[in-house]
Structures are given as structure tokens and as C-alpha cells.
Design an enzyme around this catalytic site. Structure first.
Site, PDB file in Angstrom:
ATOM      1  N   THR A 250      50.474  37.716  53.165  1.00  0.00           N
ATOM      2  CA  THR A 250      50.145  36.574  52.320  1.00  0.00           C
ATOM      3  C   THR A 250      51.421  35.769  52.141  1.00  0.00           C
ATOM      4  O   THR A 250      52.509  36.316  52.030  1.00  0.00           O
ATOM      5  CB  THR A 250      49.608  37.046  50.955  1.00  0.00           C
ATOM      6  OG1 THR A 250      48.491  37.867  51.189  1.00  0.00           O
ATOM      7  CG2 THR A 250      49.193  35.880  50.085  1.00  0.00           C
ATOM      8  N   ASP A 292      37.763  41.968  50.430  1.00  0.00           N
ATOM      9  CA  ASP A 292      37.845  41.474  49.050  1.00  0.00           C
ATOM     10  C   ASP A 292      36.475  41.472  48.372  1.00  0.00           C
ATOM     11  O   ASP A 292      36.372  41.220  47.170  1.00  0.00           O
ATOM     12  CB  ASP A 292      38.468  40.068  49.019  1.00  0.00           C
ATOM     13  CG  ASP A 292      39.975  40.123  49.215  1.00  0.00           C
ATOM     14  OD1 ASP A 292      40.564  41.180  48.930  1.00  0.00           O
ATOM     15  OD2 ASP A 292      40.560  39.126  49.671  1.00  0.00           O
TER      16      ASP A 292
HETATM   17  O1  DON Z   1      42.681  37.142  48.156  1.00  0.00           O
HETATM   18  C1  DON Z   1      43.226  38.150  47.756  1.00  0.00           C
HETATM   19  O2  DON Z   1      43.350  38.435  46.580  1.00  0.00           O
HETATM   20  C2  DON Z   1      43.844  39.106  48.772  1.00  0.00           C
HETATM   21  N1  DON Z   1      43.172  38.954  50.030  1.00  0.00           N
HETATM   22  C3  DON Z   1      45.311  38.848  48.889  1.00  0.00           C
HETATM   23  C4  DON Z   1      45.989  39.821  49.806  1.00  0.00           C
HETATM   24  C5  DON Z   1      47.443  39.823  49.689  1.00  0.00           C
HETATM   25  O3  DON Z   1      48.053  39.144  48.897  1.00  0.00           O
HETATM   26  C6  DON Z   1      48.150  40.768  50.613  1.00  0.00           C
HETATM   27  N2  DON Z   1      49.560  40.605  50.667  1.00  0.00           N
HETATM   28  N3  DON Z   1      50.567  40.475  50.271  1.00  0.00           N
END
Ligand code: DON
Length: 439
Positions: A250, A292
Site C-alpha cells: 500500500t 477485505d
Molecule cells: O483496504 C484496506 O484496508 C487494505 N486492503 C489495505 C491493505 C494494506 O494497507 C496493506 N499494506 N500495507
């Protein structure tokens, strides 16, 4: 010749600085008329003179002294004369005041620049016209002069080891924040009445959602016991924390420009290499955001998040996300852009950054460097950075928290804007590689 006469006259040790007295004392006098013309028709902007002076100073490294220098005046005619604190007399008196900077080398101080302080009483159309004050001259506080002079001095190639000044400068939070941002050590006085970490007014924009209503928050707050954690029986047994292999999938970035355009953007492919599928011929890695969604009530996803029907997979639905790219407005204008990477901890990181900047008045850089903590109900543990300190960790344990101390939590980026000083401050998370850059 008139300039040379003037410089000789000004720097002479005589108390008498009237035109006639100056002219009488210098070695190579010009005609009185030429001298008078030079002084009364002097251009407002002395930038070229200062630049020339800075170019010939033989010592180039030292501490910058910010100061105010006053010139007592009998009459009120000279530009900038007002009843104000006059350091030369040690009291309020009719005087001109200039913000000055000098380079202290340990042996001597080199005078590097001065800006006349023009009280706003001088900036009425009538007085402007009479005194030929250019339209471009606007009211500026002394600390702003000091910052401009400091920039000019640095641009001229002086290596500043520190900045020193009295409370007139030290009391200004923005000035201290800029020096911090420039990584310049400073020793500035502050008034005894000043609270260094002033709270800023809270954002009071109404958000029409029950989740963030004050009543709801008050109800939840009542359940908090300061001496003890509150058991939440129906939450059941905590899941084990899933292995933390989710470091770099991310990305958050914050951008802002002088036109008032702001961006807070978080992009993700979720877990390591997303779905591990690359669209042939494009290099685009597909995400695995489906994780998610909650696949079954009570079953945790890759981040230990436990959901139920509301987040079940269904046509047309989007999975729940913790990503919280945020732009904070004050009186309708952006003052802070912030967001983070790190799954569910994104929310905590973003909130902590906002609290540190808005409520505690910290510069963004310091705000992101503060110790972080995060709790997400399941697993029932408080993730907390060890840098919070042993004492804090012990006290939390005493109150019943199950701690999961970590070396580092998350990665956030932020930009703030000081509307008064018209200055942006960008900061990247010191825990990870990154960069804050201004153009
Ligand atoms: O949307 C979300 O909350 C997750 N898919 C975020 C994933 C995430 O931040 C992974 N990495 N650092």
C-alpha cells in the site's frame, strides 16, 4: 560618490546623523545638493546593496542573530516612525525599527541585512503617497522579515550553524517550526506567558453520520475506566495475530500546491504481490482486495479483521477498506493532507497524525515521529511501538492491556499548511524510506 559619502557618514562614530553634519565630517564631500538628492530619492528596495555586501563578507560560517534595531527619532516624518518599543532607549518611544540579521563567528558579528518594519498605520493610501511607499510594500511582522533575510543569507552561501534571537522571534510557533523543518538548531527566547504546544481550534464541521456524533462518542467515553480496561464480553476469544508479512503493498502520497489543489491518495494491492497475477503484457499486478470482504461471520481476514454479513461478498458491493486518505479543512480550506499504509492500522495512524497536528499543534514531521499504537478489537491486544517507553508500557499493562510491543508501526505521509505564514510543511514517515519535497 554620494553613496560613499553616505556610507562613511552612517558608519562614522558621530551621534549627529543629519545630512549637514554627515557632510561636514566626511573626507571627500560631494555637493550638498547631490547628497540631498541621493538621500531623499533613495530607492525603496536596497536588495542590490545587501547582496553586494553579503558577497564581500570574508567569513562565511556562523550563527545567525535575529534582532530588532531601533532608531530613536525626534519627529514623526521618517517612514516607519511610530510609538513603539525602542530598544536603544529601553522604552516605548518615537522610533523606527528594523529587523536585522548578523553572522556571529565567535569573534565578531557581521551585519548581513536589515528590513525596515513599517507599522500598518503607515500603509494608508495618503501616507503611502506622501512617503512614496511602493504598492508592493505590505504589512509584515518582524518574524517574516527574519525568515526572508534568513533565506537570503543562506542563498548567498553562508553556512548557518544555529539561529539565535529573543522572544520577539521565539514566541512565533511558525518561525520555530520552519527552523525545525530546515534542521537549523536554534536558541530563541520565549515569553514566560507562552504555552509552547498551543492547541489549535478544533474542526467543528458537522458530519451527519451517527458514527461520529458527539452523543455516540460520549456514550462510548462513559464506558472507559481510566484505571482499568473495559471487558467487552461478546467480542469472544481473540484470534492470534496473523504473521506480519504485509509490508509494502500500500502506498500513500500527499500533494498540495499554491493554487489550493490538494491530494491525499492511498493505493493498494492488499497483501504481498496482491493476487500474484500480472496482466500479460502490461506489468500490472492485480490486487487481492477480495480478502477485505468477510468470507464468513467471525472468520478473520489476512489482517485479523473479523466481520459479518454487512461485509459479505455480494454483487455490486465493495469490500470494506481501512484506507483513510484525509484532507482536513479549516474554514473551508485545506490545512492538512494525511494518510497511511498498513491495513487496519491505517485508521489509527491517520487519526494519531491528525490529533498530533490539530490538537497538540505539532509540526507534521514531529507528528509522524510520535510513538504509535493500534487496537482493532481482535486480536485483543494493543499493538504499541516500543519507543513509547517502558514506563508507558508498564502503566498500560497495569490497566489490563495485553500488549504487543513492536519496533515500528505503519507508514504515513502528510502535508500541512500554515495559512498565516503561507507555508507548506511536508513530512514522510521516518520509519520507512520516503521523501518530502517542495518545488
Ligand atoms: O483496504 C484496506 O484496508 C487494505 N486492503 C489495505 C491493505 C494494506 O494497507 C496493506 N499494506 N500495507
Amino acid at each position: 560618490m554620494a553613496l560613499r559619502t553616505y556610507v562613511q557618514g552612517v558608519f562614522s562614530d558621530s551621534e549627529r546623523k543629519s545630512m549637514q553634519a554627515m557632510l561636514a565630517r566626511v573626507t571627500e564631500p560631494v555637493s550638498y545638493q547631490a547628497f540631498q538628492h541621493f538621500i531623499t530619492h533613495a530607492p525603496w528596495d536596497a536588495d542590490r546593496v545587501w547582496r553586494r555586501l553579503r558577497a564581500v563578507i570574508p567569513e562565511r560560517r556562523g550563527m545567525l542573530i535575529l534582532d530588532g534595531t531601533s532608531f530613536p527619532k525626534q519627529g514623526p516624518e521618517s517612514v516607519g516612525v511610530a510609538r513603539q518599543y525602542c530598544g536603544a532607549l529601553g522604552k516605548i518611544a518615537n522610533c523606527q525599527v528594523a529587523t536585522t540579521v548578523a553572522l556571529w563567528t565567535g569573534v565578531r558579528a557581521w551585519f548581513l541585512g536589515a528590513t525596515l518594519y513599517v507599522p500598518d498605520t503607515w500603509l494608508t493610501p495618503e501616507r503611502r503617497q506622501l512617503a512614496r511607499i511602493p504598492a508592493a510594500v505590505e504589512f509584515q511582522e518582524k518574524w517574516r522579515h527574519a525568515l526572508t533575510l534568513l533565506r537570503q543569507v543562506r542563498a548567498a552561501g553562508f553556512a548557518l550553524t544555529a539561529v539565535i534571537g529573543d522572544a520577539e522571534f521565539g514566541d512565533v510557533t511558525v518561525l520555530r517550526a520552519v527552523l525545525h523543518r530546515l534542521r537549523l538548531p536554534y536558541a530563541l527566547g520565549i515569553s514566560s506567558t507562552l504555552t509552547v504546544f498551543l492547541g489549535r481550534p478544533r474542526l467543528v464541521a458537522p458530519v451527519p453520520r451517527g458514527l461520529v456524533s458527539k452523543e455516540y462518542a460520549a456514550k462510548l467515553a462513559k464506558r472507559i475506566q481510566l484505571g482499568r480496561t473495559t471487558p467487552v464480553a461478546q467480542h469472544g476469544t481473540p484470534e492470534d495475530a496473523s504473521e506480519n508479512v504485509f509490508g509494502q503493498h500500500t502506498t500513500h502520497f500527499a500533494t498540495a500546491d499554491a493554487e489550493g489543489n490538494w491530494v491525499a491518495c492511498t493505493a493498494t494491492i492488499n497483501t504481498s504481490f496482491g493476487s500474484k497475477v500480472v496482466v500479460p503484457g502490461t506489468g500490472v499486478v492485480l490486487n487481492n482486495q477480495m480478502d477485505d470482504f468477510s468470507i464468513q461471520p467471525g472468520v478473520a481476514n489476512a489482517f485479523g479483521l473479523v466481520g459479518a454479513e454487512a461485509n459479505a461478498v455480494a454483487p455490486g458491493k465493495r469490500p470494506l477498506s481501512s484506507m483513510s486518505p484525509t484532507i482536513v479543512l479549516k474554514e473551508g480550506r485545506p490545512i492538512l493532507s494525511v494518510g497511511a499504509a498498513g491495513g487496519p492500522t491505517i485508521i489509527s495512524q491517520t487519526l494519531l497524525a491528525i490529533i498530533n497536528v490539530i490538537d497538540f499543534g505539532l509540526p507534521v514531521e514531529a507528528a509522524l515521529a510520535q510513538p504509535r499504537f493500534h487496537h482493532q478489537w481482535k486480536p485483543d491486544e494493543l499493538k504499541i511501538e516500543k519507543r513509547a517507553g517502558q514506563q508507558v508500557l508498564r502503566e498500560l499493562e497495569k490497566r489490563g492491556h495485553k500488549l504487543a510491543p513492536v519496533d515500528s508501526l505503519g507508514a504515513a505521509q502528510a502535508i500541512s499548511f500554515d495559512a498565516q505564514a503561507k507555508v507548506f510543511f511536508g513530512a514522510h514517515d521516518p520509519r520507512v524510506e520516503g521523501k518530502a519535497e517542495g518545488f
